[in-house]
Structures are given as C-alpha cells and as structure tokens.
Design a protein around this motif. Structure first.
Motif, PDB file in Angstrom:
ATOM      1  N   GLY A 141      -3.546  32.102  -2.744  1.00 42.02           N
ATOM      2  CA  GLY A 141      -3.543  31.074  -4.257  1.00 42.02           C
ATOM      3  C   GLY A 141      -3.202  32.119  -5.112  1.00 42.02           C
ATOM      4  O   GLY A 141      -2.867  31.449  -6.150  1.00 42.02           O
ATOM      5  N   LYS A 201       0.161  33.177  -5.741  1.00 44.09           N
ATOM      6  CA  LYS A 201       1.109  32.321  -5.925  1.00 44.09           C
ATOM      7  C   LYS A 201       0.823  31.662  -7.144  1.00 44.09           C
ATOM      8  O   LYS A 201       1.335  30.393  -6.941  1.00 44.09           O
ATOM      9  N   GLU A 202      -0.322  31.049  -7.895  1.00 43.58           N
ATOM     10  CA  GLU A 202      -0.633  29.722  -9.173  1.00 43.58           C
ATOM     11  C   GLU A 202      -0.392  29.358  -7.501  1.00 43.58           C
ATOM     12  O   GLU A 202      -0.168  27.946  -8.682  1.00 43.58           O
ATOM     13  N   LEU A 203      -1.401  28.795  -6.911  1.00 38.52           N
ATOM     14  CA  LEU A 203      -1.686  27.795  -5.908  1.00 38.52           C
ATOM     15  C   LEU A 203      -2.966  27.444  -6.131  1.00 38.52           C
ATOM     16  O   LEU A 203      -4.072  28.510  -5.909  1.00 38.52           O
ATOM     17  N   ASP A 204      -3.295  26.215  -6.181  1.00 32.61           N
ATOM     18  CA  ASP A 204      -4.971  25.468  -6.279  1.00 32.61           C
ATOM     19  C   ASP A 204      -4.544  24.375  -6.204  1.00 32.61           C
ATOM     20  O   ASP A 204      -4.053  23.830  -5.384  1.00 32.61           O
ATOM     21  N   LEU A 211      -5.525  23.969   0.490  1.00 33.32           N
ATOM     22  CA  LEU A 211      -4.982  25.234   0.545  1.00 33.32           C
ATOM     23  C   LEU A 211      -3.904  25.596   1.051  1.00 33.32           C
ATOM     24  O   LEU A 211      -3.435  26.370   0.437  1.00 33.32           O
ATOM     25  N   LYS A 264      -0.702  23.712   1.560  1.00 35.85           N
ATOM     26  CA  LYS A 264      -0.050  24.483   0.305  1.00 35.85           C
ATOM     27  C   LYS A 264       0.897  25.900   0.415  1.00 35.85           C
ATOM     28  O   LYS A 264       2.280  25.649   0.425  1.00 35.85           O
ATOM     29  N   ILE A 265      -0.243  26.446   1.321  1.00 39.93           N
ATOM     30  CA  ILE A 265       0.655  27.674   1.427  1.00 39.93           C
ATOM     31  C   ILE A 265       1.708  27.411   2.631  1.00 39.93           C
ATOM     32  O   ILE A 265       2.401  28.373   2.174  1.00 39.93           O
ATOM     33  N   GLU A 268       4.383  26.149   1.390  1.00 42.37           N
ATOM     34  CA  GLU A 268       4.958  26.695   0.035  1.00 42.37           C
ATOM     35  C   GLU A 268       5.881  26.660  -0.184  1.00 42.37           C
ATOM     36  O   GLU A 268       7.451  27.145  -1.247  1.00 42.37           O
ATOM     37  N   LYS A 290       5.114  16.009   1.852  1.00 45.72           N
ATOM     38  CA  LYS A 290       3.979  16.656   2.468  1.00 45.72           C
ATOM     39  C   LYS A 290       3.708  16.951   4.255  1.00 45.72           C
ATOM     40  O   LYS A 290       3.792  17.975   4.529  1.00 45.72           O
TER      41      LYS A 290
END
Length: 328
Positions: free
Chosen positions: A108, A111-114, A161, A164-165, A168, A301
């Motif tokens: 996270g 990859k700037e995922l939050d 999270l 999101k991964i 991506e 999503k």
C-alpha cells in the motif's frame, strides 16, 4: 422470531463468520503469541540503565510463564501451557495473517494505496445493513465472535486494502460498466422493506375469526398473544421486524399482499406453510435508487474483482514479493 427468521439469522451469521474468520484468529490470539521477556529494545535499555544485566527481566518472564490462568480439580493450567496450545492450533494461520498484513501495508505504501476513513465508514455501514442497527451488529460481533468495534473495522480495512491491491492493474471501461447496469437493471431497483406483524392460525376459519375481532377494534398485539400459533412472535405482538420485499426466506404470497397494503392496514387470511396468516403492515420503507458516480464505481469494483486473480493467489504472490519467510 419465526422459524424462517431463525434460518435467516443463521445464514447471515455464517456469512459474517466466513468473512472475519481469519481476522478473528489474529485479533484474539495474536497478543498471546508475542514473545515474552526481553523482546523490546526499550525494555533492554531500561534494565541496563538500572545497572542490571537482564536477569530480572528473564526472571519476570519465567514467573509470567508459570502464572496460573485456570485450574481443574486443583490442578493448575499455566499460561505457558495455554500459549503452547494456542500456537499449536492457530500458530500457522496467525503467522501467515501477520505476515500478510505487513506485506499489504508495504504494498500500500509502495503503490500509494490506502483506505480513506470515508470509504471505511461506508463499508462498515454496509456490513451492518443486515441487522436492526449498527449497535445490534456490534453486539452480535462481540457476543458471537468476541470482536470489538475497532477490531471489526481493522479487519475490514485490510479487506478493502487487499481489494485495491488485487484491482490495481485491472481496467474496466465506462462502456463495460454501463452495459452491466443495463443488463442487470433489476439489481439496482429501489430497495423496499416492510415492518410486519402477523397472527398465525391453524385453520382459515380461525383466521377469519381473528379478522372479525380486528374489525371490532381489538388490538392486533393482544390478539397475537391470544391466538397466534407462532411461539417465536406471539409474546411480542406478532412482530416479524423489518423484512426486505424480496426476502426469499418469507412466504412470497404474504410479501406480495404487503406490497399492496397501506401502513396500519390488516389483511388475510393468507395461506402459508404454517397454516394461515393475518398480517398488519406497521411500516414501509423505500430507499432511494442508487445512481450516478456512486453506482458507477460500485459496479466498476465488482467487475474488476471478478477479473482479478483469486485472493489466495494474490496473497501468495504478495508474500513472495516481500520475501516473507517463516523461520521455524
């Protein structure tokens, strides 16, 4: 609660258990699997600053391991024995989840995922939708699964999270989203629910008699207590609670009848599996249809996750990427 409502509750609980099972093991067992004694640098520094060589800490650890946490017939169960048994039963699962959460945090950050607080709050509210209220949902989580609100939200944050991964590198176009919405329009219709009370009788004649008493002004709740054959609801005025208009666990003929009723109206007799029902529509709720950007992103999503790698595969690849190694 009638038999169908009991079954519904069981199914909901099973679904929740499937979702949070892995997280529970970590949340409830993790603290007991932490090494004891000189595990933190600041603890070592404290003993050295006091001019000690760490023996006091080692002694403290030994005493803690020998601490009695329970006894049977006067025979003690030591904390060290409890820890060993917990590790034997859950150690591998807990260790994997600990490593996975660390790897997710690293990915996270890289990859700037939050998961923004607003997104977490919305997901939490959605989790509680199958319950009477958020408070009821949290009560079930605490009583049935032993989870606090913060533990539930932490597990949910990691699930979001991980989504999101997984998503991506997957692109879902606006055209694909629009086509899905058109082809599945029934999924996005406004949600309608009924707050129903009922009186269940064995015969149609008995149900007609109840209707006559209602027409004479006798209270529905009192009649339910006197005449209803449903042991789960008769003492609460025949209250079935709030039921989704498309709930498959309830008699469809009864729900169809409710759809044409006005609030405060009674109807019957309605043939059901248990006999005959007389119903009262106590309230009716209709949620606004989801539209616009919120619906678009929800569908995007859904489609992306359907195209994504299976979660177990994604987890294994993430652990390999960050060189997760078990040293035992």
């Amino acid at each position: 609660m009638n038999r169908s409502n009991v079954l519904k509750s069981v199914v909901i609980l099973q679904a929740v258990c499937m979702i949070v099972l892995t997280g529970i093991v970590v949340m409830k067992v993790w603290p007991l699997l932490q090494p004891r004694g000189n595990t933190q640098t600041n603890e070592l520094n404290t003993t050295h600053d006091n001019g000690q060589d760490g023996n006091a800490a080692d002694q403290g650890s030994e005493n803690e391991d020998k601490e009695t946490v329970a006894s049977v017939g006067g025979k003690p169960i030591a904390r060290s024995d409890l820890d060993a048994e917990l590790y034997r039963q859950y150690g591998d699962a807990v260790l994997r989840e600990m490593m996975l959460r660390m790897a997710m945090d690293m990915e996270g950050e890289a990859k700037e995922l939050d998961v923004p607080q607003e997104e977490l709050d919305e997901a939490f509210a959605a989790e509680a939708e199958g319950y009477d209220s958020v408070a009821h949902y949290l009560t079930v989580m605490k009583e049935q699964l032993g989870l606090s609100e913060s533990q539930v939200k932490e597990g949910l944050r990691y699930r979001l999270l991980m989504d999101k991964i997984r998503m991506e590198d997957i692109q879902v176009t606006d055209d694909e989203v629009e086509q899905y919405i058109i082809e599945n329009a029934q999924l996005f219709e406004p949600k309608v629910s009924y707050h129903l009370q009922w009186i269940v009788t064995t015969t149609e004649v008995q149900a007609q008699s109840v209707l006559e008493k209602l027409e004479m002004g006798e209270p529905f709740g009192e009649l339910a207590g006197q005449y209803s054959q449903d042991e789960f609801t008769k003492d609460s005025g025949g209250d079935l609670g709030v039921i989704d208009a498309k709930d498959p666990f309830y008699d469809q003929g009864m729900l169809q009848t409710a759809s044409a009723m006005t609030i405060g109206e009674t109807a019957g007799p309605i043939a059901i599996d248990e006999g005959y029902a007389v119903i009262l529509l106590a309230d009716k709720e209709e949620e606004a249809q989801e539209t616009g950007a919120a619906l678009t992103e929800k569908v995007r999503k859904k489609l992306a996750l359907e195209l994504a790698k299976p979660q177990k595969t994604a987890e294994d690849e993430l652990l390999a990427k960050y060189h997760a190694v078990v040293s035992k």
